[in-house]
Design an enzyme around this catalytic site. Structure first.
Site, PDB file in Angstrom:
ATOM      1  N   GLY A  46      49.390  39.833  34.618  1.00  0.00           N
ATOM      2  CA  GLY A  46      49.123  39.622  36.038  1.00  0.00           C
ATOM      3  C   GLY A  46      48.869  38.198  36.493  1.00  0.00           C
ATOM      4  O   GLY A  46      49.116  37.862  37.649  1.00  0.00           O
ATOM      5  N   ASP A 104      37.924  43.262  39.268  1.00  0.00           N
ATOM      6  CA  ASP A 104      37.687  44.545  39.923  1.00  0.00           C
ATOM      7  C   ASP A 104      36.335  45.097  39.434  1.00  0.00           C
ATOM      8  O   ASP A 104      35.298  44.758  39.980  1.00  0.00           O
ATOM      9  CB  ASP A 104      38.870  45.451  39.561  1.00  0.00           C
ATOM     10  CG  ASP A 104      38.872  46.775  40.299  1.00  0.00           C
ATOM     11  OD1 ASP A 104      38.361  46.833  41.417  1.00  0.00           O
ATOM     12  OD2 ASP A 104      39.400  47.762  39.752  1.00  0.00           O
ATOM     13  N   LYS A 133      37.284  41.603  44.036  1.00  0.00           N
ATOM     14  CA  LYS A 133      36.955  42.841  44.754  1.00  0.00           C
ATOM     15  C   LYS A 133      35.507  43.177  44.431  1.00  0.00           C
ATOM     16  O   LYS A 133      35.240  44.043  43.581  1.00  0.00           O
ATOM     17  CB  LYS A 133      37.859  43.947  44.186  1.00  0.00           C
ATOM     18  CG  LYS A 133      38.705  44.693  45.210  1.00  0.00           C
ATOM     19  CD  LYS A 133      39.314  45.912  44.525  1.00  0.00           C
ATOM     20  CE  LYS A 133      40.810  45.835  44.455  1.00  0.00           C
ATOM     21  NZ  LYS A 133      41.424  47.083  43.924  1.00  0.00           N
ATOM     22  N   VAL A 155      45.941  46.389  45.817  1.00  0.00           N
ATOM     23  CA  VAL A 155      46.909  45.376  46.255  1.00  0.00           C
ATOM     24  C   VAL A 155      47.991  45.150  45.199  1.00  0.00           C
ATOM     25  O   VAL A 155      47.793  45.409  44.019  1.00  0.00           O
ATOM     26  CB  VAL A 155      46.201  44.050  46.588  1.00  0.00           C
ATOM     27  CG1 VAL A 155      45.313  44.196  47.808  1.00  0.00           C
ATOM     28  CG2 VAL A 155      45.385  43.545  45.412  1.00  0.00           C
ATOM     29  N   ASP A 161      50.421  44.494  39.865  1.00  0.00           N
ATOM     30  CA  ASP A 161      51.411  45.570  39.767  1.00  0.00           C
ATOM     31  C   ASP A 161      50.876  46.908  40.231  1.00  0.00           C
ATOM     32  O   ASP A 161      49.670  47.138  40.301  1.00  0.00           O
ATOM     33  CB  ASP A 161      51.859  45.731  38.311  1.00  0.00           C
ATOM     34  CG  ASP A 161      50.768  46.372  37.444  1.00  0.00           C
ATOM     35  OD1 ASP A 161      49.668  45.804  37.368  1.00  0.00           O
ATOM     36  OD2 ASP A 161      51.010  47.463  36.884  1.00  0.00           O
TER      37      ASP A 161
HETATM   38  P1  IMP Z   1      38.534  45.051  35.678  1.00  0.00           P
HETATM   39  O1  IMP Z   1      37.911  43.922  36.468  1.00  0.00           O
HETATM   40  O2  IMP Z   1      38.096  45.093  34.265  1.00  0.00           O
HETATM   41  O3  IMP Z   1      38.359  46.372  36.382  1.00  0.00           O
HETATM   42  O4  IMP Z   1      40.084  44.886  35.532  1.00  0.00           O
HETATM   43  C1  IMP Z   1      40.852  44.159  36.345  1.00  0.00           C
HETATM   44  C2  IMP Z   1      42.287  44.550  36.097  1.00  0.00           C
HETATM   45  O5  IMP Z   1      42.588  45.786  36.779  1.00  0.00           O
HETATM   46  C3  IMP Z   1      43.202  43.499  36.682  1.00  0.00           C
HETATM   47  O6  IMP Z   1      43.544  42.532  35.734  1.00  0.00           O
HETATM   48  C4  IMP Z   1      44.377  44.336  37.152  1.00  0.00           C
HETATM   49  O7  IMP Z   1      45.301  44.475  36.114  1.00  0.00           O
HETATM   50  C5  IMP Z   1      43.810  45.702  37.468  1.00  0.00           C
HETATM   51  N1  IMP Z   1      43.568  45.881  38.932  1.00  0.00           N
HETATM   52  C6  IMP Z   1      42.390  46.022  39.544  1.00  0.00           C
HETATM   53  N2  IMP Z   1      42.534  46.154  40.882  1.00  0.00           N
HETATM   54  C7  IMP Z   1      43.861  46.076  41.129  1.00  0.00           C
HETATM   55  C8  IMP Z   1      44.653  46.124  42.345  1.00  0.00           C
HETATM   56  O8  IMP Z   1      44.171  46.247  43.491  1.00  0.00           O
HETATM   57  N3  IMP Z   1      45.991  45.995  42.170  1.00  0.00           N
HETATM   58  C9  IMP Z   1      46.575  45.862  40.957  1.00  0.00           C
HETATM   59  N4  IMP Z   1      45.869  45.795  39.806  1.00  0.00           N
HETATM   60  C10 IMP Z   1      44.523  45.905  39.887  1.00  0.00           C
END
Ligand code: IMP
Length: 182
Positions: A46, A104, A133, A155, A161
């Site tokens: 990403g 996220d 986020k 998004v 993706d």
């Molecule tokens: P986290 O912070 O461990 O939950 O992981 C983040 C990962 O979740 C990112 O690197 C993305 O691959 C995926 N992700 C989280 N939110 C989104 C979104 O809104 N769109 C696409 N991928 C997302």
């Protein structure tokens, strides 16, 4: 065509480029007197478009390497990450800047930061993310540089993706609802 799937554009290519320019300038300023070359760590897949744009505006000698990392979501092992591709560059004693597309829940980056400090023995680890986020955070993450904060919506584009598609959109947008599979 792919772009017909986008409901709305949140950040245009021009806005992203301008933000990368600002972040790159700030990073240059913050690291210019560190005495060792910054190691930029891109999290695949990403971060790729963001990293490619951002590094144009970092006026320093840098090394660039990549990792493939995922978090175990919804399991008891949420405290761990799976590293399917690790750094090939020596990180011990170095300043690392991790480049991510979006923070996220924070599970991936909180665990990765810990890994890079304790296992790889980095001197410092900072994070630059294109999007944040905060409403979804489960684990605290110290984000030093952030492109944009967004609400709790899914998004796509500029590396992000949905089922591995839309990474090549040149902007960040929201998918049309009827295209999500619930
Ligand atoms: P986290 O912070 O461990 O939950 O992981 C983040 C990962 O979740 C990112 O690197 C993305 O691959 C995926 N992700 C989280 N939110 C989104 C979104 O809104 N769109 C696409 N991928 C997302």
């Amino acid at each position: 065509m792919m772009r017909d799937d986008v409901k709305k554009v949140l950040f245009t290519e021009q806005e992203i480029t301008e933000r990368c320019r600002q972040l790159g300038k700030q990073i240059t300023e913050d690291y210019k007197d560190r005495g060792n070359d910054l190691l930029i760590v891109g999290i695949l897949k990403g971060s790729l478009p963001f990293l490619a744009e951002l590094i144009k505006y970092i006026d320093l000698y840098v090394d660039i390497d990549f990792m493939i990392v995922s978090s175990y979501e919804g399991t008891e092992s949420s405290g761990s990450i799976k590293i399917s591709h690790d750094l090939g560059t020596e990180a011990e004693g170095r300043d690392l800047l991790v480049v991510e597309d979006i923070v996220d829940t924070g599970l991936t980056l909180s665990n990765l930061t810990e890994y890079l400090l304790s296992e790889k023995k980095a001197r410092s680890v900072e994070i630059v993310t294109l999007l944040n986020k905060p409403s979804r955070r489960l684990e605290e993450v110290n984000i030093k540089y952030c492109g944009f904060e967004i609400e709790n919506e899914f998004v796509i584009g500029y590396g992000l993706d949905y089922n591995q598609k839309y990474r090549n959109l040149p902007y960040i947008g929201v998918l049309k609802e009827e295209l999500y599979q619930h």
